[in-house]
Design a protein around this motif. Sequence first.
Motif, mmCIF file in Angstrom:
data_model
loop_
_atom_site.group_PDB
_atom_site.id
_atom_site.type_symbol
_atom_site.label_atom_id
_atom_site.label_comp_id
_atom_site.label_asym_id
_atom_site.label_seq_id
_atom_site.Cartn_x
_atom_site.Cartn_y
_atom_site.Cartn_z
ATOM 1 N N ASP A 140 -4.391 -4.628 -7.855
ATOM 2 C CA ASP A 140 -5.535 -5.572 -7.981
ATOM 3 C C ASP A 140 -5.087 -6.646 -7.134
ATOM 4 O OD1 ASP A 140 -4.008 -6.718 -10.475
ATOM 5 O OD2 ASP A 140 -5.403 -5.906 -11.543
ATOM 6 N N THR A 151 -11.424 -9.294 2.862
ATOM 7 C CA THR A 151 -11.478 -9.613 1.313
ATOM 8 C C THR A 151 -11.413 -11.126 1.285
ATOM 9 O OG1 THR A 151 -10.691 -7.279 1.084
ATOM 10 C CG2 THR A 151 -11.103 -8.949 -0.863
ATOM 11 N N TRP A 189 -5.209 0.640 -2.047
ATOM 12 C CA TRP A 189 -6.194 -0.321 -1.328
ATOM 13 C C TRP A 189 -6.679 0.326 -0.160
ATOM 14 C CZ3 TRP A 189 -3.558 -5.462 -0.921
ATOM 15 C CH2 TRP A 189 -3.638 -6.234 -2.965
ATOM 16 N N ILE A 207 -10.654 -3.878 -1.444
ATOM 17 C CA ILE A 207 -9.018 -4.315 -2.251
ATOM 18 C C ILE A 207 -10.137 -4.427 -3.520
ATOM 19 C CG2 ILE A 207 -7.877 -5.726 -2.809
ATOM 20 C CD1 ILE A 207 -7.354 -5.469 0.593
ATOM 21 N N VAL A 236 0.846 -1.267 0.087
ATOM 22 C CA VAL A 236 -0.196 0.589 -0.234
ATOM 23 C C VAL A 236 0.751 1.482 0.182
ATOM 24 C CG1 VAL A 236 -2.425 1.261 1.054
ATOM 25 C CG2 VAL A 236 -1.877 -1.036 0.998
ATOM 26 N N VAL A 238 -14.213 -3.875 -5.782
ATOM 27 C CA VAL A 238 -13.764 -3.635 -4.826
ATOM 28 C C VAL A 238 -14.314 -4.478 -3.915
ATOM 29 C CG1 VAL A 238 -13.212 -1.491 -3.435
ATOM 30 C CG2 VAL A 238 -12.964 -1.321 -5.919
ATOM 31 N N ILE A 294 -7.078 -0.906 3.706
ATOM 32 C CA ILE A 294 -6.741 -1.797 4.169
ATOM 33 C C ILE A 294 -7.342 -2.389 5.816
ATOM 34 C CG2 ILE A 294 -4.904 -2.622 2.755
ATOM 35 C CD1 ILE A 294 -3.121 -2.111 4.996
#
Lengths: 63, 167
Positions: B39, B4, A59, B81, A39, B77, A61
């Motif tokens: 990604d 995720t 991202w 993520i 990240v 997403v 997170i």
Amino acid sequence: MEKPDDRLNRAVTPFPFGKPLHREALRKLPMPEKVRIVVALQKIAAPILRARGETPTVWDIEV
Amino acid sequence: MRATLHYLRQMHESGIIGGYAIGGAMAATFYIEPVTTFDLDVFVVLPQEADGLLLSLGPLYDYLRAAGFKEDKECVVIHGIPVQFLPAFNPLVEEALANAIETDYDGIKVPVFSPEHLTAIALQTGRGKDKARVQSFAESGVLCPEKLTGILTRHGLEGKWKSLTTD
């Protein structure tokens, strides 16, 4: 007393081994720490990619 | 990331996706140093439709849309993520999927392509960043030589391996 050349040698000698050691240390990090690094890399790369017209998503997170 | 991966696990357990595994740069990051990627590549075995052989990611995206996740280019997403779902598109990727290694991420079980399969896929794909990944794996000491040789032989990649690692 240490001579200037000795100090220089001490500083320079580990250099050829520095990068492989650093990469090895990175390889051994726990995966969540590696993700935090990914990240951080995204945050560095994103403005460059945006300037090229791309739309990268950094991202989140913390979700 | 944890959320995720947990959601992907739930999708698998509820039959939305069949076998699945993490591939690409994030899979490589499990074994070697982190690299920039935007990604999370998830290779999937899609459930067969009753009336035909055509496999489609359509129902998977419909499911995720209905669950409230937004699309972002070719990704969805999921909990912050962007995830790209990819069907296993050739024999090497099918083999990688079948031999994925169950790995732990912060208490979540995650199937991840093996380092040998990731190396072979990178050789096969052959872009600049793939060649760099092959070099990183070759220098990392994480590859099992016997396992790698078997994969390279089965998929005709020995020449590419030699040319890239002997330069």
